[in-house]
Each structure stands twice: as structure tokens, then as C-alpha cells.
Design an enzyme around this catalytic site. Structure first.
Site, PDB file in Angstrom:
ATOM      1  N   THR A 125       0.238   2.479   5.583  1.00 22.31           N
ATOM      2  CA  THR A 125      -0.927   2.346   4.703  1.00 22.31           C
ATOM      3  C   THR A 125      -1.912   1.310   5.243  1.00 22.31           C
ATOM      4  O   THR A 125      -1.504   0.354   5.920  1.00 22.31           O
ATOM      5  CB  THR A 125      -0.453   1.923   3.295  1.00 22.31           C
ATOM      6  OG1 THR A 125      -1.569   1.447   2.544  1.00 22.31           O
ATOM      7  CG2 THR A 125       0.573   0.793   3.343  1.00 22.31           C
ATOM      8  N   ASP A 126      -3.179   1.482   4.875  1.00 24.48           N
ATOM      9  CA  ASP A 126      -4.191   0.486   5.262  1.00 24.48           C
ATOM     10  C   ASP A 126      -3.941  -0.850   4.551  1.00 24.48           C
ATOM     11  O   ASP A 126      -4.498  -1.875   4.941  1.00 24.48           O
ATOM     12  CB  ASP A 126      -5.610   0.992   4.980  1.00 24.48           C
ATOM     13  CG  ASP A 126      -5.880   1.309   3.509  1.00 24.48           C
ATOM     14  OD1 ASP A 126      -4.950   1.215   2.678  1.00 24.48           O
ATOM     15  OD2 ASP A 126      -7.034   1.667   3.191  1.00 24.48           O
ATOM     16  N   GLU A 127      -3.087  -0.839   3.512  1.00 30.43           N
ATOM     17  CA  GLU A 127      -2.855  -2.072   2.752  1.00 30.43           C
ATOM     18  C   GLU A 127      -2.146  -3.141   3.576  1.00 30.43           C
ATOM     19  O   GLU A 127      -2.134  -4.313   3.197  1.00 30.43           O
ATOM     20  CB  GLU A 127      -2.096  -1.764   1.448  1.00 30.43           C
ATOM     21  CG  GLU A 127      -2.883  -0.796   0.587  1.00 30.43           C
ATOM     22  CD  GLU A 127      -2.392  -0.653  -0.854  1.00 30.43           C
ATOM     23  OE1 GLU A 127      -1.798  -1.592  -1.386  1.00 30.43           O
ATOM     24  OE2 GLU A 127      -2.633   0.424  -1.430  1.00 30.43           O
ATOM     25  N   TYR A 153       4.421  -4.692  -2.336  1.00 28.08           N
ATOM     26  CA  TYR A 153       4.374  -3.333  -1.766  1.00 28.08           C
ATOM     27  C   TYR A 153       3.862  -3.369  -0.333  1.00 28.08           C
ATOM     28  O   TYR A 153       4.524  -2.894   0.594  1.00 28.08           O
ATOM     29  CB  TYR A 153       3.475  -2.417  -2.616  1.00 28.08           C
ATOM     30  CG  TYR A 153       3.033  -1.156  -1.884  1.00 28.08           C
ATOM     31  CD1 TYR A 153       3.957  -0.168  -1.537  1.00 28.08           C
ATOM     32  CD2 TYR A 153       1.697  -0.965  -1.505  1.00 28.08           C
ATOM     33  CE1 TYR A 153       3.566   0.977  -0.850  1.00 28.08           C
ATOM     34  CE2 TYR A 153       1.298   0.165  -0.824  1.00 28.08           C
ATOM     35  CZ  TYR A 153       2.231   1.136  -0.488  1.00 28.08           C
ATOM     36  OH  TYR A 153       1.834   2.259   0.210  1.00 28.08           O
ATOM     37  N   LYS A 157       5.730  -2.531   3.320  1.00 25.59           N
ATOM     38  CA  LYS A 157       5.257  -1.514   4.275  1.00 25.59           C
ATOM     39  C   LYS A 157       4.987  -2.165   5.635  1.00 25.59           C
ATOM     40  O   LYS A 157       5.271  -1.574   6.677  1.00 25.59           O
ATOM     41  CB  LYS A 157       3.983  -0.834   3.752  1.00 25.59           C
ATOM     42  CG  LYS A 157       4.179   0.018   2.503  1.00 25.59           C
ATOM     43  CD  LYS A 157       5.075   1.234   2.729  1.00 25.59           C
ATOM     44  CE  LYS A 157       4.432   2.292   3.586  1.00 25.59           C
ATOM     45  NZ  LYS A 157       5.307   3.505   3.669  1.00 25.59           N
TER      46      LYS A 157
HETATM   47  P1  NAD Z   1       5.047   8.818  -4.140  1.00 23.74           P
HETATM   48  O1  NAD Z   1       5.483   7.598  -4.887  1.00 23.74           O
HETATM   49  O2  NAD Z   1       4.230   9.847  -4.829  1.00 23.74           O
HETATM   50  O3  NAD Z   1       6.329   9.567  -3.548  1.00 23.74           O
HETATM   51  C1  NAD Z   1       7.393   8.869  -2.964  1.00 23.74           C
HETATM   52  C2  NAD Z   1       8.560   9.842  -2.798  1.00 23.74           C
HETATM   53  O4  NAD Z   1       9.614   9.145  -2.122  1.00 23.74           O
HETATM   54  C3  NAD Z   1       9.124  10.365  -4.112  1.00 23.74           C
HETATM   55  O5  NAD Z   1       9.373  11.756  -4.027  1.00 23.74           O
HETATM   56  C4  NAD Z   1      10.433   9.580  -4.268  1.00 23.74           C
HETATM   57  O6  NAD Z   1      11.424  10.294  -5.005  1.00 23.74           O
HETATM   58  C5  NAD Z   1      10.836   9.393  -2.816  1.00 23.74           C
HETATM   59  N1  NAD Z   1      11.712   8.234  -2.627  1.00 23.74           N
HETATM   60  C6  NAD Z   1      11.538   6.978  -3.120  1.00 23.74           C
HETATM   61  N2  NAD Z   1      12.564   6.203  -2.754  1.00 23.74           N
HETATM   62  C7  NAD Z   1      13.383   6.962  -1.989  1.00 23.74           C
HETATM   63  C8  NAD Z   1      14.597   6.709  -1.305  1.00 23.74           C
HETATM   64  N3  NAD Z   1      15.176   5.507  -1.331  1.00 23.74           N
HETATM   65  N4  NAD Z   1      15.175   7.716  -0.614  1.00 23.74           N
HETATM   66  C9  NAD Z   1      14.601   8.953  -0.583  1.00 23.74           C
HETATM   67  N5  NAD Z   1      13.465   9.253  -1.230  1.00 23.74           N
HETATM   68  C10 NAD Z   1      12.845   8.261  -1.921  1.00 23.74           C
HETATM   69  O7  NAD Z   1       4.291   8.262  -2.847  1.00 23.74           O
HETATM   70  P2  NAD Z   1       3.026   8.857  -2.063  1.00 23.74           P
HETATM   71  O8  NAD Z   1       1.793   8.377  -2.731  1.00 23.74           O
HETATM   72  O9  NAD Z   1       3.225  10.298  -1.824  1.00 23.74           O
HETATM   73  O10 NAD Z   1       3.158   8.062  -0.688  1.00 23.74           O
HETATM   74  C11 NAD Z   1       3.955   8.593   0.357  1.00 23.74           C
HETATM   75  C12 NAD Z   1       3.914   7.632   1.539  1.00 23.74           C
HETATM   76  O11 NAD Z   1       2.564   7.444   1.960  1.00 23.74           O
HETATM   77  C13 NAD Z   1       4.429   6.234   1.198  1.00 23.74           C
HETATM   78  O12 NAD Z   1       5.163   5.770   2.306  1.00 23.74           O
HETATM   79  C14 NAD Z   1       3.176   5.415   0.997  1.00 23.74           C
HETATM   80  O13 NAD Z   1       3.403   4.059   1.340  1.00 23.74           O
HETATM   81  C15 NAD Z   1       2.234   6.073   1.975  1.00 23.74           C
HETATM   82  N6  NAD Z   1       0.788   6.008   1.631  1.00 23.74           N
HETATM   83  C16 NAD Z   1       0.343   6.389   0.396  1.00 23.74           C
HETATM   84  C17 NAD Z   1      -1.016   6.370   0.126  1.00 23.74           C
HETATM   85  C18 NAD Z   1      -1.555   6.835  -1.201  1.00 23.74           C
HETATM   86  O14 NAD Z   1      -2.770   6.726  -1.435  1.00 23.74           O
HETATM   87  N7  NAD Z   1      -0.747   7.372  -2.113  1.00 23.74           N
HETATM   88  C19 NAD Z   1      -1.924   5.956   1.118  1.00 23.74           C
HETATM   89  C20 NAD Z   1      -1.429   5.572   2.375  1.00 23.74           C
HETATM   90  C21 NAD Z   1      -0.070   5.611   2.621  1.00 23.74           C
HETATM   91  P1  TYD Z   2      -3.935   2.473  -7.301  1.00 20.54           P
HETATM   92  O1  TYD Z   2      -4.180   3.915  -7.582  1.00 20.54           O
HETATM   93  O2  TYD Z   2      -2.772   1.803  -7.959  1.00 20.54           O
HETATM   94  O3  TYD Z   2      -3.872   2.328  -5.711  1.00 20.54           O
HETATM   95  P2  TYD Z   2      -3.844   0.979  -4.794  1.00 20.54           P
HETATM   96  O4  TYD Z   2      -3.646  -0.198  -5.640  1.00 20.54           O
HETATM   97  O5  TYD Z   2      -2.678   1.236  -3.901  1.00 20.54           O
HETATM   98  O6  TYD Z   2      -5.155   0.974  -4.079  1.00 20.54           O
HETATM   99  O7  TYD Z   2      -5.235   1.665  -7.715  1.00 20.54           O
HETATM  100  C1  TYD Z   2      -6.496   1.964  -7.135  1.00 20.54           C
HETATM  101  C2  TYD Z   2      -7.464   0.915  -7.644  1.00 20.54           C
HETATM  102  O8  TYD Z   2      -7.648   1.111  -9.059  1.00 20.54           O
HETATM  103  C3  TYD Z   2      -6.991  -0.517  -7.491  1.00 20.54           C
HETATM  104  O9  TYD Z   2      -8.104  -1.338  -7.168  1.00 20.54           O
HETATM  105  C4  TYD Z   2      -6.447  -0.890  -8.849  1.00 20.54           C
HETATM  106  C5  TYD Z   2      -7.312  -0.068  -9.791  1.00 20.54           C
HETATM  107  N1  TYD Z   2      -6.686   0.366 -11.052  1.00 20.54           N
HETATM  108  C6  TYD Z   2      -7.308   0.113 -12.280  1.00 20.54           C
HETATM  109  O10 TYD Z   2      -8.407  -0.472 -12.340  1.00 20.54           O
HETATM  110  N2  TYD Z   2      -6.695   0.557 -13.414  1.00 20.54           N
HETATM  111  C7  TYD Z   2      -5.492   1.207 -13.396  1.00 20.54           C
HETATM  112  O11 TYD Z   2      -4.960   1.549 -14.484  1.00 20.54           O
HETATM  113  C8  TYD Z   2      -4.869   1.467 -12.130  1.00 20.54           C
HETATM  114  C9  TYD Z   2      -3.548   2.175 -12.055  1.00 20.54           C
HETATM  115  C10 TYD Z   2      -5.511   1.028 -10.979  1.00 20.54           C
END
Ligand code: NAD
Ligand code: TYD
Length: 339
Positions: A125-127, A153, A157
Site C-alpha cells: 500500500t502507499d500508506e 496497519y 504492511k
Molecule cells: P479486505 O480486508 O477486503 O480483504 C482481506 C482478505 O484477507 C479477507 O478475505 C480476509 O478473510 C483475508 N484474511 C485476513 N486475514 C487472513 C489470514 N490470516 N489468512 C488468510 N486470509 C486472511 O482487504 P482489501 O481491501 O481487499 O486489501 C487486500 C490487500 O491489498 C491488503 O494486503 C491491503 O493491505 C492491500 N491494499 C488495499 C488497498 C485498499 O484500498 N483497499 C489499497 C492498497 C493496498
Molecule cells: P478508509 O476507507 O478507512 O481508507 P484509508 O484510511 O486506508 O485511507 O478511509 C478513507 C478516508 O476516509 C480516510 O481519510 C479516513 C476517512 N473516513 C471518514 O472520514 N469517515 C469514515 O467513517 C471512514 C471509515 C473513513
């Protein structure tokens, strides 16, 4: 080609499973997922009977289960999406983030070493780069930006990323890493900003905006992220990190107002609430490397993607309603128990 996709029952992982099964009808995709609260088997229902697909419920921290699966499937590639992914939850309980995101990654990579896979891809992630100031729109995260995390978090990562690079250098494991900006689209779990706001607005519930609502995120349609990972695992250079993002920065409050406008709801629903602790101000990816080296460009404009996403939530209440009611967790307990 046999590909293990961990976390494939989650948001981005499931979109990736669909992308790969559609694009490569001769590949075998094996999804390994623990089915935490964020994993949803109904998301994968349409492919459960596909002969090129297998679902295995397991924890990536469970060495015996991971080894057994590698022994059975002899994967060529492993793409690790499995993670605890919600910043707010990491502030409440960091421990599980360290276990899944760091220990789980090492367990998977140890199996990769043992079974000699061709590629281990870490979805990051970019985070991991921390945040940028709002008053410096000229600054972007590049692959050389120092790791500088804010939340448990992002720290977990970042820890995983460092371990992945160490396994490459120390053991020669053929790894790649992608660091993507915020995704949005179908199957996004309704605790995250966009789906949460859509569903709460539909129910005329207050929309909790953290702090002043001016925090900026760089949004990318999930299918564009899946295409980037597809390119990296096929054409990316081993040992490299690729940033993925579409230059689409938006303040949270503007997203919330846009959702309200699309749904024909009043801005009176907006409620400013206490800010998230350590809240990152701005994320912004410089995607020059993946564009120049692999020819990747985002295809879905935010204006189109957000309308498509809202429409998807309107048409798929049967997907999110059981999540909100907790019904699907009861189902897992019944089907899988402690297996
Ligand atoms: P999500 O929370 O929707 O899904 C996570 C999945 O992983 C779920 O199906 C969960 O059951 C499974 N999981 C959790 N713990 C586990 C374990 N111990 N063993 C096996 N499976 C497990 O997450 P997402 O938003 O789809 O993100 C997926 C990946 O992409 C993550 O690694 C996250 O850090 C990365 N990512 C997410 C975003 C975003 O915007 N959502 C952006 C950049 C990177
Ligand atoms: P989120 O979807 O949790 O992603 P991330 O924190 O990983 O970027 O949140 C996106 C942005 O929205 C973040 O700046 C936090 C904000 N946010 C709210 O303002 N209200 C909410 O209820 C949630 C879940 C997030």
C-alpha cells in the site's frame, strides 16, 4: 500456470480472482482465505464450481496448512492479498495486524522457498510512505520515498515489505511488490469510506466525516489495480517495487458530497466527528515507473468509476445486507466451525 491468491474472498483479492479467471481460461486459481469478518464467500459463489478454481479456508499464519496446500498444488506464483486492512481497527487492536500482515507473509514466503515458486508477489500500500502535506501539491510518493508509517496497519504492511525485500536479498526469493493507492469498486467491505457512505446515505443515516474532511486520498478503480498486478507478475522485474495510482486525488468531504448528490440525498446527513488518531493528511502516488516499464495506465476515470460503484451497491443489496446484519458470520460458523 497455478496461482495461489491469498485473501481472495476480500475486496481486491476477489476482483483479482475474477480478472484472472476471465482473462486466462487455462490458468488454475487457488484461493486461500481465512474468512475473517472481511472475507465473504458469497463474493466467490459464481466461481465455486469453475473447474479452474479452488477455494481453501486457511490462515496464512498456519504453517502446516500452507505447506499442505503448496504440496498439493505446486503453485508457480503466489499473490498475497491476505491482510488485516482497516486502519481504524488497527488502532483498536494492533496485535492481529502484526500476526497476519507480518508473520503470515513470512510463513507464505518460507513455503515459497521450500517449494521453489517462480514468483511471490506482495500486495502492499502507499500508506507505507506515510503522508504528504496538503500545501505541497507538487510532492508525490515514488518508489524511493522513505518508509515512514503512521498507523499500526501501515507499520505492519511496511514490516512485511521489508521482510519481502530481505527474502529476495538473503535467499534469492523471486519477489515483486506493488504499492497501490486507495481502491474503490464492487465488493468493497462496508466499513471503508466509500461503501460505508453509500449504504448509510441509502438508509438516511448520518455520514461520519473524520476531522475537517479535508484529508486527501488518491482513488483507483479496483479493476485497474488488478490489471497492474497481472502485468507485474507476468512482466515485472524480480526484486522491484512498483507504485500504482491514477493521479486522482480527492478530499474526503468532496467524495461524500458526490455520493449524496448521486443518490439525491441531503448534505444535512454529513456529521463531522472526532478525527482518527494519527490521521494521514494526503496520499498521492507517482506511477511513472509502472507506466514507463510495463505500459500500465489506469483505464477507468473516477467520474465513471464512482457512478458504476454506486450503481453496483444499489443493485447488490443481497451482497451487503447480510454483512451488515452479521448473518454471513453465523453461516461460516455453521459451515466451517473451527475447521
Ligand atoms: P479486505 O480486508 O477486503 O480483504 C482481506 C482478505 O484477507 C479477507 O478475505 C480476509 O478473510 C483475508 N484474511 C485476513 N486475514 C487472513 C489470514 N490470516 N489468512 C488468510 N486470509 C486472511 O482487504 P482489501 O481491501 O481487499 O486489501 C487486500 C490487500 O491489498 C491488503 O494486503 C491491503 O493491505 C492491500 N491494499 C488495499 C488497498 C485498499 O484500498 N483497499 C489499497 C492498497 C493496498
Ligand atoms: P478508509 O476507507 O478507512 O481508507 P484509508 O484510511 O486506508 O485511507 O478511509 C478513507 C478516508 O476516509 C480516510 O481519510 C479516513 C476517512 N473516513 C471518514 O472520514 N469517515 C469514515 O467513517 C471512514 C471509515 C473513513
Amino acid at each position: 500456470m497455478n496461482i495461489i491468491v491469498t485473501g481472495g474472498a476480500g475486496f481486491i483479492g476477489s476482483n483479482f480472482v475474477y480478472h484472472m479467471l476471465n482473462k486466462y481460461p487455462d490458468y488454475r486459481i487457488i484461493c486461500l482465505d481465512k474468512l475473517t469478518y472481511a472475507g465473504n464467500l458469497s463474493t466467490l459463489e459464481p466461481v465455486m464450481s469453475n473447474p479452474n478454481f479452488r477455494f481453501v479456508k486457511a490462515d496464512i499464519c498456519d504453517k502446516a496448512a500452507v505447506d499442505k496446500l503448496f504440496e498439493e498444488e505446486k503453485p508457480d506464483i503466489v499473490v498475497n492479498f491476505a491482510a488485516e486492512s482497516h486502519v481504524d481497527r488497527s488502532i483498536e487492536n494492533p496485535q492481529i495486524f502484526l500476526e497476519t500482515n507480518i508473520i503470515g507473509t513470512s510463513v507464505l514466503m518460507d513455503a515459497c522457498r521450500k517449494y521453489g515458486i517462480k514468483r511471490y508477489h506482495q500486495v502492499s500500500t502507499d500508506e507505507v510512505y506515510g503522508d504528504l502535506p496538503l500545501d505541497r501539491p507538487d510532492l508525490f510518493f515514488t518508489e524511493n520515498t522513505p518508509i515512514h508509517t503512521s498507523s499500526p496497519y501501515s507499520s505492519s504492511k511496511a514490516g512485511a515489505d521489508l521482510l519481502v525485500l530481505a527474502y529476495h536479498r538473503t535467499y534469492g526469493l523471486p519477489v515483486t511488490i506493488s504499492r497501490c493507492s486507495n481502491n474503490y469498486g464492487p465488493y468493497h467491505f462496508p466499513e471503508k469510506l466509500i461503501p460505508l457512505m453509500i449504504i448509510r446515505a441509502l438508509h438516511d443515516e448520518s455520514l461520519p466525516v473524520y476531522g475537517d474532511g479535508l484529508n486527501v486520498r488518491d482513488w483507483l478503480y479496483v479493476e485497474d489495480h488488478c490489471k497492474a498486478i497481472d502485468l507485474i507478475i507476468h512482466n515485472g522485474k524480480v526484486g522491484e517495487v512498483y507504485n500504482v495510482g491514477g493521479h486522482n486525488e480527492m478530499a474526503n468531504i468532496d467524495i461524500v458530497k458526490l455520493i449524496l448528490k448521486e443518490l439525491g440525498k441531503s448534505e444535512d446527513l454529513i456529521t463531522y466527528v472526532t478525527d482518527r488518531a494519527g490521521h494521514d493528511r494526503r496520499y498521492a502516488i507517482d506511477p511513472t515507473k509502472i507506466h514507463n516499464d510495463l505500459g500500465w495506465l489506469p483505464e477507468t476515470k473516477f467520474a465513471d468509476g464512482i457512478v458504476k460503484t454506486i450503481k453496483w451497491y444499489l443493485e447488490n443489496e443481497s451482497w451487503w445486507q447480510p454483512i451488515i446484519s452479521g448473518e454471513y458470520m453465523d453461516y461460516y460458523q455453521k459451515m466451517y466451525g473451527d475447521k
